[in-house]
Enzyme design. Structure first.
Site, PDB file in Angstrom:
ATOM      1  N   GLU A 118      22.374  63.629  41.048  1.00  0.00           N
ATOM      2  CA  GLU A 118      23.461  63.329  41.995  1.00  0.00           C
ATOM      3  C   GLU A 118      23.087  63.749  43.418  1.00  0.00           C
ATOM      4  OE1 GLU A 118      26.322  65.256  39.307  1.00  0.00           O
ATOM      5  OE2 GLU A 118      27.565  63.466  39.540  1.00  0.00           O
ATOM      6  N   GLY A 159      23.675  67.072  38.146  1.00  0.00           N
ATOM      7  CA  GLY A 159      23.880  67.293  39.574  1.00  0.00           C
ATOM      8  C   GLY A 159      22.588  67.126  40.367  1.00  0.00           C
ATOM      9  N   ALA A 199      23.886  71.046  37.849  1.00  0.00           N
ATOM     10  CA  ALA A 199      24.768  72.153  38.216  1.00  0.00           C
ATOM     11  C   ALA A 199      24.367  73.367  37.390  1.00  0.00           C
ATOM     12  CB  ALA A 199      26.213  71.762  37.924  1.00  0.00           C
ATOM     13  N   GLU A 235      25.140  64.982  31.362  1.00  0.00           N
ATOM     14  CA  GLU A 235      26.355  65.800  31.268  1.00  0.00           C
ATOM     15  C   GLU A 235      27.115  65.579  29.963  1.00  0.00           C
ATOM     16  OE1 GLU A 235      25.301  64.268  33.960  1.00  0.00           O
ATOM     17  OE2 GLU A 235      25.737  65.429  35.775  1.00  0.00           O
TER      18      GLU A 235
END
Ligand code: 3H9
Length: 706
Positions: free
Chosen positions: A106, A103, A63, A126
């Site tokens: 992910e 992310g 992210a 994270e």
């Protein structure tokens, strides 16, 4: 919108290439581009499969960290983007060309198949930002690799290299050639076999066996108290993985993940850790150093001194694949130093963290030499002898005669005057300080010390070398102790004053331990050995400092610290647990009485302030005098070199979170009460308070201290 995704059709396959340099975080434009690309491919009957890959050096770095804590962004969020991808009726293949973190992994886990370049690291880091994988990572990874392996991967946050990811089952294939071509070939195979999709949310086998296995999670939770003491996110991660295993279905697990992610996002530890992430990167940017400054090529290093520091620095070079000569004027020291290096590597091999072949390879890069002149072929020469200015000057004057044009001459001093050392050479512009922290092969911090004549090329090369050696580098000005050691003096001195004023070493150590450091100042002093300072003071004819009296008297009684089982504390044979000792406590009370201190009780809060606020006040002075470029640089030094808890964000960040007005009020009170110069409030601190600003706002290389 930041970032974009290019859409290209290749014989019935849609190729989506993520373009958000340098590392393709999932910024607004990338998320929108992925949604649009998938929608377009699904709406086109000619398209049978989709391949997603990254341009530049990463697949996706995760992210976009800069969005956290900011205002809501435009377009689809990551959850919506991944829902679109997971709902695709055409198979999606992730062609993982480089780093796939957070992310980014992910995204790959929402694809149906994954192929990776052999050198690509994947992972869910994270936790290092005080977060958890909040886009399904805590639910999908256990379904792919099992709960225990997923806990290990997500709570450590460590990268997993593609071959290991293949073994674990995170990726399906490793590419042997061009990743995009092989991704497309993989897609063609899948189409030929019937275009089956494969959604991780439907995979149950890997987690079914652990359903109801409380023992597994309880054991991991107990370990967390040791391995991640004081940290918020790991506990939340465990709750999510418990839910992945035990919740009614995938969506119920996702709901737990969303709740826990939101809790992490609004937690102060998340802010502190992201502050450190950006501070470490900002520290590399030196405002008056042109970006295009030509860097010297470092193909070989030379180290002077085969003691603990010299040996550790040589290991850093070898670990980075750079050949290095190591010299000591005492052949016995040289042989001993090489033995220590070998022993260090052997221990890593015995723990399974290094192969014997790699150890042999690294050792072969470290070339011991008894001949000083051999050092001349190094592109950088690092002097790492003990802290004695005269000795260092003598060595540098000898270096002048043997080095080639352009060689960087560096001193590994922890606080001596780099300019005084540079002045004895005919090339002071080639000199800088490289302050490694002990043990140099382990500690991540490197202070690059800028002498008044250090050239931009030397400084730029030194910063780049730090990165190559795997260090977090911070530029410091040339003042006694530079950034880290100039500040630490204030901390140690206040702790020593407080035991004279009535606090016990145990109380102070507990406050510091609870704050998040591995140990307090007195346990640390016992570990290092009280006799080192005592002998040094004796050599200088003794000290009149009140703070030296207690350690001196303890040493006179033969209490040297852990090494002989008694110092500020006593220790049972073979055990390092500090135990309160009446003899040491009696010395403290007696010396305090003799020096005329009236003893008082201290609250834990007062102890914490007395220890941490000197760091803040001296840090502010370093900024105001220009010896540190940014408050974030100081924080970077403290978390990487002094064990300051990263999740507190460093001393300057901590001060900001307390409110600088209240910090200043306490500093002024301490100054009034003690008259100690360490408490003379920094002008910068006073000005920031009067302007209602904080340290974070002083990003400054252009610190305006007027
Ligand atoms: C996440 O994914 C949460 C999700 O689970 C759920 C969401 C709902 N964002 O380090 P470098 C910048 S959390 C924004 O020098 P390297 C970095 O600041 C995220 N910017 O390069 C720097 O900028 P500048 C989980 C980022 O090659 C530039 O890129 N992911 C991001 O040495 C180059 O960075 C992570 O925690 C980002 N995600 O190392 C991974 N990443 O040039 C964090 C980097 O202006 N990133 N930047 O200073 C890394 O670990 C390293 O950057 C990486 C590259 C290994 C990728």
């Amino acid at each position: 919108m930041k970032g974009t995704v290019h859409y290209e059709e290749r014989d019935g396959i849609a190729l989506l290439s993520i373009d958000n340099p340098p590392v393709n975080p999932l910024s607004t434009g990338v998320r929108a581009g992925l949604c649009d690309g998938v929608e377009r491919a699904l709406g086109d009957d000619n398209i049978k499969a989709i391949v997603v890959t990254g341009m530049h050096r990463a697949f996706i770095a995760g992210a976009d960290i800069s969005e956290f804590g900011g205002p809501p962004t435009d377009g689809p969020d990551l959850g919506e983007t991944l829902a679109d991808m997971e709902a695709s009726t055409k198979p999606i293949i992730a062609a993982i060309n480089g780093t796939a973190f957070g992310g980014g992994l992910e995204v790959a886990l929402c694809c149906d198949y994954r192929i990776a370049s052999p050198s690509a690291p994947v992972g869910l880091p994270e936790v290092k930002l005080g977060l958890l994988p909040g886009a399904g990572g805590t639910q999908r990874l256990p379904r792919l690799i099992g709960a225990e392996a997923a806990v290990q991967a997500i709570i450590s946050g460590d990268p997993i290299m593609a071959p290991d990811a293949l073994a674990l089952g995170i990726v399906d294939r490793i590419a042997s050639g061009d990743i995009v071509e092989e991704g497309i070939a993989y897609a063609e195979e899948i189409i030929a076999a019937g275009s089956a999709t494969r959604k991780i949310r439907n995979i149950e086998e890997k987690i079914a066996g652990d359903r109801g296995n409380d023992e597994l999670f309880d054991r991991i939770e107990n370990n967390l108290n040791k391995s991640h003491r004081g940290q918020f996110a790991p506990v939340q991660i465990l709750e999510c993985i418990r839910a992945a295993v035990n919740a009614e279905d995938f969506d119920a697990g996702m709901a737990v993940e969303q709740k826990c992610f939101a809790a992490c996002l609004s937690h102060p530890q998340r802010e502190a850790l992201i502050h450190i992430f950006f501070a470490e990167r900002a520290a590399n940017k030196i405002p008056d150093l042109p970006k295009d400054v030509p860097l010297l090529e470092v193909t070989r290093g030379s180290i002077i001194g085969a003691g603990t520091m010299g040996g550790g620095i040589a290991m850093c070079f070898a670990n980075a694949g750079i050949p290095v000569r190591i010299h000591d004027n005492d052949p016995e020291n040289l042989a001993r130093g090489m033995k220590v290096i070998e022993g260090n590597y052997a221990r890593t091999v015995s723990k399974g963290r290094l192969s014997q072949g790699e150890m042999d390879n690294r050792l072969s890069l470290i070339i011991p030499t008894e001949n000083f002149d051999d050092l001349g072929d190094g592109d950088v020469i690092i002097e790492a002898v003990y802290e004695n200015l005269e000795l260092k000057k003598e060595i540098f004057s000898r270096l002048d005669g043997i080095v080639k044009e352009g060689t960087i001459l560096a001193t590994n001093t922890s606080g001596l005057d780099v300019d005084a050392i540079a002045a004895v050479t005919s090339r002071p512009d080639q000199v800088c300080g490289l302050h490694f922290f002990s043990p140099a092969n382990v500690m991540p911090l490197l202070e690059v010390v800028r002498g008044k004549e250090s050239s931009p090329v030397v400084l730029g090369t030194a910063m780049a070398l730090g990165k190559r050696l795997g260090k977090v580098s911070v530029m410091a000005g040339n003042c006694p102790g530079f950034i880290g050691n100039r500040m630490i003096g204030g901390y140690s001195r206040q702790a020593s004053m407080m035991i004279l004023e009535g606090a016990s070493p145990a109380q102070i150590d507990k406050v510091i331990y609870d704050f998040g450091l591995a140990m307090g100042p007195f346990a640390m002093a016992d570990m290092v050995g009280l006799d080192l300072g005592w002998r040094a003071r004796k050599m200088m004819g003794g000290s009149n400092e009140a703070t030296a009296r207690i350690p001196d008297e303890l040493c006179e009684l033969g209490r040297y610290g852990q090494k002989n089982g008694k110092g500020y504390y006593r220790y049972e044979e073979g055990d390092r647990t500090p135990l309160s000792d009446p003899e040491a406590n009696e010395v403290i009370a007696r010396v305090a009485g003799e020096l005329g201190f009236s003893r008082q009780d201290f609250s834990d809060d007062e102890i914490l302030k007395r220890c941490i606020y000197p760091l803040v006040n001296i840090g502010a002075k370093l900024l105001e005098e220009g010896y540190a470029l940014r408050a974030g640089d100081i924080d970077t030094v403290y978390v990487n070199g002094y064990g300051f808890p990263t999740y507190v964000g460093g001393p300057m960040w901590f001060a900001d979170t307390q409110g600088l007005d209240s910090v200043l009020a306490d500093i002024e009170r301490f100054f009034e009460e003690t008259g100690d110069d360490v408490w003379r409030p920094s002008e910068l601190l006073k000005r920031l308070v009067s302007e209602g600003r904080n340290f974070a706002s002083v990003d400054t290389a252009s610190v305006d201290t007027a």
